[in-house]
Write an enzyme that holds these catalytic residues in place. Structure first.
Site, PDB file in Angstrom:
ATOM      1  N   SER A 143       4.777  -3.182   0.828  1.00  0.00           N
ATOM      2  CA  SER A 143       4.362  -4.559   0.586  1.00  0.00           C
ATOM      3  C   SER A 143       4.543  -4.839  -0.895  1.00  0.00           C
ATOM      4  CB  SER A 143       2.885  -4.722   0.973  1.00  0.00           C
ATOM      5  OG  SER A 143       2.337  -5.909   0.439  1.00  0.00           O
ATOM      6  N   TYR A 156      -5.620  -1.276   0.503  1.00  0.00           N
ATOM      7  CA  TYR A 156      -4.264  -1.620   0.956  1.00  0.00           C
ATOM      8  C   TYR A 156      -3.262  -1.373  -0.169  1.00  0.00           C
ATOM      9  CZ  TYR A 156      -0.502  -4.365   3.103  1.00  0.00           C
ATOM     10  OH  TYR A 156       0.689  -4.778   3.658  1.00  0.00           O
TER      11      TYR A 156
END
Length: 275
Positions: A143, A156
């Site tokens: 990401s 995350y």
């Protein structure tokens, strides 16, 4: 994309029951690949596998919790038992979160590391001998949060940074072995990841705080993934805002901090706000 590149290649896709994993599996199937699909829900995998290819025998579904080392070993062993080789490993299984670190139960961060980082490490470890033999590819779906810290997503971002460091190092270790290693970073993608994201106490968020309709579709992301694999790229960063974020963060990190804070603080029910 190179014509015929995926024909008869054996591809393992983790997190294949939804989102980018499912879209990628469907695309690889139409391109002639033999598929090994992994997810925790075997019923959903079996359901989604129907119609992916004209020949159902070219698809193997394996119930897999990537946070468990033995499940990852079993996934690779079953793939080799059925197809005799592994050409591509797509480490896609992932989990998100949304909470301030100060409010976070540490078990949430551990869960994210177990799924996102350790899941990638376990699957890659057991698939690596076969990928070296086939001079194949290993890809980690990360990401933009793996390049610039995303507020409210400490677990995350940490896991995605860790995956990038792991795969970049693996690439260098096997620079002359024919192994292809790719770090693949989509931007915001329409998927179930935000609904399934964990909150401060580990419960699922259950809804998305963002307009999914304005995001890149999982199917489009899958097309970019296939292009990157066929061209054996070492890194792919998708979307103009994603590329801009990575570039600005490299040269003007404090500016990126402020911009990201302001951008993420605008989410409905954001766990933080500008004072």
């Amino acid at each position: 994309m190179k014509k015929g590149y995926f024909q008869d290649k054996v591809i393992i896709v983790t997190g294949a029951s939804s989102g980018i994993g499912l879209a990628s599996a469907k695309l690889f199937g139409t391109l002639g690949a033999r598929l090994v699909l992994a997810a925790r829900s075997i019923d959903k995998l079996e359901h989604e596998a129907e119609g992916m290819t004209a020949d159902r025998s070219r698809i193997l579904c394996v119930k897999t919790d990537v946070s468990k080392e033995e499940d990852c070993r079993n996934l690779v062993e079953k793939a080799v038992d059925k197809f005799g080789r592994i050409d591509i490993l797509v480490n896609n299984a992932g989990l998100s979160m949304r909470a301030m670190f100060r409010d976070l139960d540490l078990s949430v961060l551990k869960t994210l590391m177990d799924v996102n980082f350790w899941g990638t490490v376990y699957c890659t470890k057991y698939a690596l001998p076969y990928l070296l033999e086939s001079k194949g590819s290993v890809v980690g779906v990360i990401s933009i949060a793996g390049y610039a810290g995303l507020p409210g997503r400490t677990g995350y971002s940490s896991s995605k940074y860790a995956i990038r460091g792991f795969l970049d190092t693996l690439r260098i270790e096997h620079l002359y072995d024919g192994l292809h290693v790719m770090v693949f970073a989509p931007g915001f993608t329409a998927s179930n990841v935000r609904n399934a994201a964990l909150t401060a106490d580990g419960t699922r968020q259950g809804s998305t705080p963002r307009d999914e309709g304005k995001m890149m579709t999982a199917e489009k992301v899958a097309e970019y993934l296939a292009d990157g694999l066929s061209e054996r790229k070492s890194e792919m960063i998708l979307t103009p805002i994603g590329k801009l974020t990575v570039w600005v963060h490299k040269f003007f990190p404090r500016l990126t901090d402020r911009l990201e804070f302001s951008y993420m603080a605008k989410e409905p029910n954001s766990p933080f706000h500008k004072k």
